[in-house]
Design a protein around this motif. Structure first.
Motif, mmCIF file in Angstrom:
data_model
loop_
_atom_site.group_PDB
_atom_site.id
_atom_site.type_symbol
_atom_site.label_atom_id
_atom_site.label_comp_id
_atom_site.label_asym_id
_atom_site.label_seq_id
_atom_site.Cartn_x
_atom_site.Cartn_y
_atom_site.Cartn_z
ATOM 1 N N GLN A 75 0.663 -1.701 0.023
ATOM 2 C CA GLN A 75 -0.004 -0.312 -0.326
ATOM 3 C C GLN A 75 0.737 1.387 -0.176
ATOM 4 N N GLY A 76 0.917 2.177 -0.861
ATOM 5 C CA GLY A 76 1.665 3.416 -0.814
ATOM 6 C C GLY A 76 2.977 3.031 -1.736
ATOM 7 N N GLY A 77 2.830 2.225 -2.402
ATOM 8 C CA GLY A 77 4.356 1.772 -2.592
ATOM 9 C C GLY A 77 4.138 1.738 -4.548
ATOM 10 N N ARG A 78 5.213 1.486 -5.335
ATOM 11 C CA ARG A 78 5.385 1.530 -6.538
ATOM 12 C C ARG A 78 6.586 -0.120 -6.569
ATOM 13 N N MET A 79 5.560 -1.116 -6.817
ATOM 14 C CA MET A 79 6.296 -1.814 -8.002
ATOM 15 C C MET A 79 6.955 -2.588 -9.738
ATOM 16 N N HIS A 80 7.847 -2.821 -9.556
ATOM 17 C CA HIS A 80 8.593 -3.113 -11.360
ATOM 18 C C HIS A 80 9.346 -4.300 -11.283
ATOM 19 N N ILE A 81 8.583 -5.161 -12.132
ATOM 20 C CA ILE A 81 9.428 -6.248 -12.642
ATOM 21 C C ILE A 81 9.406 -5.719 -14.272
ATOM 22 N N VAL A 82 11.511 -6.282 -13.842
ATOM 23 C CA VAL A 82 12.069 -6.432 -15.296
ATOM 24 C C VAL A 82 12.515 -7.628 -15.872
ATOM 25 N N LEU A 83 11.385 -8.397 -16.379
ATOM 26 C CA LEU A 83 12.105 -9.235 -17.254
ATOM 27 C C LEU A 83 13.435 -9.461 -18.405
ATOM 28 N N VAL A 84 14.340 -10.058 -18.235
ATOM 29 C CA VAL A 84 15.153 -10.230 -18.671
ATOM 30 C C VAL A 84 16.389 -11.525 -20.267
ATOM 31 N N ASP A 85 16.158 -11.157 -20.988
ATOM 32 C CA ASP A 85 16.458 -12.372 -22.038
ATOM 33 C C ASP A 85 18.437 -12.289 -21.569
ATOM 34 N N ASN A 86 18.761 -11.772 -22.480
ATOM 35 C CA ASN A 86 20.286 -11.554 -22.490
ATOM 36 C C ASN A 86 20.565 -12.877 -23.023
ATOM 37 N N GLY A 87 20.220 -13.088 -23.933
ATOM 38 C CA GLY A 87 21.186 -14.462 -23.848
ATOM 39 C C GLY A 87 20.196 -15.782 -24.721
ATOM 40 N N ARG A 88 19.297 -15.539 -23.696
ATOM 41 C CA ARG A 88 18.335 -17.037 -23.376
ATOM 42 C C ARG A 88 17.697 -17.450 -24.029
ATOM 43 N N SER A 89 17.252 -16.107 -25.140
ATOM 44 C CA SER A 89 16.606 -17.221 -26.378
ATOM 45 C C SER A 89 17.130 -17.568 -26.998
ATOM 46 N N ALA A 90 18.404 -17.054 -27.943
ATOM 47 C CA ALA A 90 19.125 -17.473 -28.054
ATOM 48 C C ALA A 90 20.170 -19.034 -27.807
#
Length: 531
Positions: free
Chosen positions: A345-360
Motif C-alpha cells: 500500500q502506497g508503494g510501487r513495484m516494477h518487474i524487468v523481464l530479462v532475456d540477455n541471450g536466453r532466447s538464443a
C-alpha cells in the motif's frame, strides 16, 4: 551466509579441524549438542580470540583470474594461485564438501527424491517449450495485480530500464537483495557510474562488494574467504577491530553499519527464484530476510527476473521449494520464502523481464537444457575442480560446472578455456535437482569450441597428437609400455612433466601398474584380435 572459519591443521578431515585452536572454548557447549557432537551450522558460534594469545599470521587471500581484454580467461593460472594458498584451498574444499554431504543426508531422508527431480525437470522442460505463452500469461496477471512490467532484450537494456525507473522516482540510493542476474548485467558498476549508491543487503554479497570482488559462488558468495580475510576487510572499510575474527562480532558490526543505509534507501531491488505464470507473482528464497527488507522498506521495489525463471502454476512451486535449499545448503528449507504478488500500500513495484541471450540459448540443440538451472550451486559443491580452484579462478559471473556451460553462450572466445576445467566425472549431473546433463554439455562445448578454432594452440597440438596415437592400436600399446617404464624410474617432478604439462600440480600421479590390461588379457586368455 556466515564467513567461513580460518583453517588450521588438525588430525581429522571434517570441519572440526577448521575451528582455530586459539579460540578459547572452541569446543564449548555453545557449539555442540548435548551429546557432545558439533552443531551442523555452528561455525558462527566461536568466541573472540583471547587477549594476548599468539595467532598464526593470516594467509593473504588469493585474488581471482586476471583479465586481459578479450583474450581467453586463464583458469589454470588462477587455480594454481588458489591451490598455493593452502589454508584457503583446504578450507574451501572442506566447506563445500560439507555442503555436499548435508545435501546427501537430505536426499536420503526423502524416499521420493528421484521422483521430485524427474518432476522438476519435466516442469521446467514444459515451461521452456511453451515459454512465450507463459511469459505473456505472467505479464498479464502481474499487471492485473498492479505491477508494472518491462522487457529487456539485453543486459545493457536492463540496466538502462532500472536507471530510468530510479531517475523517475528521484532515487539516489538503492538497497539490493542477492541477484546473479544483476551480476550478469553489471548493474552495480553501471549505476555507480550514474551517481547512484547501491548497498548489498546479503552478508556475503556485502563482503564481496566491500572487497570489490564478484561473488565466487552463486549461493554462498564469499565462501572462499577466511575469517581473517573478512576481519581485515571490515577493519579497513568499516573500522572494526582488526584482531577480532569472531563471526558473530563481524556479522553484527556489518549489520550495525549497513542498517541505517537500508532504512534511508530510496529504492529496493530483488531478483527472483521463481515466477509463477498462473498468479503473476514471484518468489525469493533467502536465509537472512534481506529480500523482505529490500522489497518493503523503501517505497519503490524493482525485481529483475530472467525469462527462464517462469513456471506454470503455483502447485508446481512446492516441487522446487523442496529441492532448492536441500540441494544448495543441505537444509530442509530456506529461512525465508517470500511471495510477492503486488505493490504494498502506497508503494510501487516494477518487474524487468530479462532475456540477455536466453532466447538464443533456447535454440541451441545441445545446450538449451541449461536454462532449467535453479541456481542451487549443488554442482559446484560436488565438483573436485571447483572446490580446489575457487570460484574466482573462472573469471566469470557463473563458475563451477554450470558456469562451464553457461559462460560460452555469452562469449565463446573469452570463456573458451573453461569447458576444459573439468574431469568429466559426472558428479555434477548426478546431484543436479533438475537433471541437467551438465558433464555431457561440457564435453559438447569442448568439441564445438575445438571445431571453431577456439582451443589454445598447445592444447590443440596435444589433442591432435593424441588422436593420431589413439587411432593406431599398435602405436598406442608401444607408447603405453614406454610411458609405464618411464614413470617407474623418473624422479617425481620429472614424472609429472612427462605425464603432461601442468597435470601434476596439486596432485600426485598413481604408481604405474606392473602391466597393462591388454598385456594381462593376452597373458591370461591368449592373443586374440588384430593388432
Amino acid at each position: 551466509m556466515s564467513p567461513s572459519p580460518d583453517q588450521t591443521p588438525g588430525s581429522g578431515h571434517g570441519l572440526d579441524d577448521l575451528v582455530p585452536p586459539d579460540l578459547p572454548g572452541a569446543d564449548g557447549q555453545s557449539a555442540r549438542h548435548e551429546d557432545g557432537s558439533r552443531l551442523v551450522h555452528a561455525e558462527a558460534s566461536s568466541r573472540p580470540l583471547a587477549p594476548g594469545q599468539p595467532s598464526t599470521p593470516p594467509e593473504p587471500q588469493p585474488r581471482g583470474a586476471r583479465e586481459h581484454g578479450h583474450h581467453p580467461i586463464d583458469h589454470d593460472e588462477a587455480a594454481r594461485r588458489f591451490i598455493a594458498a593452502t589454508a584457503h584451498e583446504k578450507m574451501h574444499d572442506e566447506r563445500l564438501w560439507d555442503l555436499r554431504q548435508k545435501r546427501d543426508r537430505q536426499m536420503h531422508a526423502i524416499p521420493e527424491w528421484e521422483e521430485l527431480r524427474e518432476l522438476a525437470s519435466a516442469i521446467k522442460q514444459h515451461a521452456l517449450a511453451n515459454l512465450p505463452d507463459y511469459l505473456e500469461q505472467f505479464e498479464a496477471r502481474a499487471k492485473a495485480n498492479g505491477i508494472e512490467v518491462h522487457w529487456a532484450e539485453t543486459g545493457a537494456q536492463h540496466n538502462e530500464i532500472v536507471h530510468g525507473l530510479l531517475a523517475d522516482h528521484g532515487a539516489k540510493s538503492l538497497i539490493k537483495s542477492k541477484s546473479m542476474l544483476t551480476e550478469e548485467t553489471g548493474l552495480r558498476d553501471y549505476l555507480r557510474g550514474k551517481g547512484i549508491e547501491i548497498i548489498e543487503t546479503d552478508l556475503g554479497e556485502r563482503i564481496q562488494q566491500l572487497d570489490d570482488e564478484a561473488p565466487s559462488h552463486i549461493v554462498v558468495p564469499a565462501t572462499h574467504k577466511l575469517r581473517s580475510d573478512v576481519a581485515r576487510l571490515f577493519a579497513e572499510k568499516l573500522g572494526t577491530d582488526p584482531g577480532n575474527r569472531d563471526a558473530n562480532y563481524l556479522a553484527k558490526q556489518q549489520r550495525q553499519k549497513t542498517r541505517p543505509l537500508i532504512l534511508n534507501a530510496d529504492a529496493g531491488m530483488t531478483g527472483a527464484n521463481f515466477a509463477v505464470a498462473e498468479t503473476g507473482s514471484f518468489v525469493v528464497c533467502t536465509n537472512e530476510g534481506n529480500a523482505d527488507l529490500s522489497a518493503n522498506v523503501p517505497p519503490l521495489h524493482i525485481a529483475s527476473i530472467g525469462v527462464e525463471k517462469v513456471i506454470p502454476r503455483m502447485a508446481d512451486l512446492g516441487v522446487f521449494i523442496r529441492l532448492l535449499s536441500r540441494s544448495a545448503l543441505g537444509s530442509p528449507i530456506t529461512q525465508y520464502t517470500s511471495h510477492f504478488r503486488g505493490p504494498r500500500q502506497g508503494g510501487r513495484m516494477h518487474i524487468v523481464l530479462v532475456d540477455n541471450g536466453r532466447s538464443a540459448r533456447l535454440g541451441m540443440e545441445q545446450f538449451w537444457t541449461s536454462l532449467k538451472c535453479i541456481r542451487c550451486g549443488a554442482c559446484m559443491n560436488t565438483c573436485p575442480v571447483y572446490r580446489r580452484s575457487g570460484g574466482l579462478s573462472y573469471g566469470a559471473t557463473y563458475s563451477g560446472p554450470i558456469g562451464l556451460i553457461l559462460n560460452p553462450t555469452f562469449d565463446r572466445r573469452k570463456y573458451s578455456a573453461l569447458p576444459f576445467a573439468s574431469t568429466l566425472n559426472g558428479s555434477c549431473t548426478n546431484v543436479c535437482p533438475v537433471k541437467i546433463n551438465i558433464h555431457e554439455q561440457i564435453f559438447a562445448w569442448r568439441k564445438e569450441l575445438a571445431e571453431e578454432g577456439e582451443m589454445a594452440g598447445g592444447k590443440r597440438a596435444m589433442m591432435k597428437a593424441a588422436g593420431a596415437l589413439l587411432s593406431h592400436p599398435a602405436m598406442y600399446r608401444a607408447a603405453t609400455r614406454s610411458a609405464d617404464s618411464a614413470l617407474r624410474v623418473l624422479p617425481h617432478f620429472m614424472a609429472g612433466e612427462f605425464a603432461g604439462a601442468g597435470s601434476q600440480e596439486g596432485r600426485d600421479l598413481p604408481d604405474a601398474p606392473p602391466e597393462t590390461f591388454h598385456s594381462w588379457y593376452q597373458r591370461t586368455h591368449g592373443k586374440t584380435g588384430a593388432e
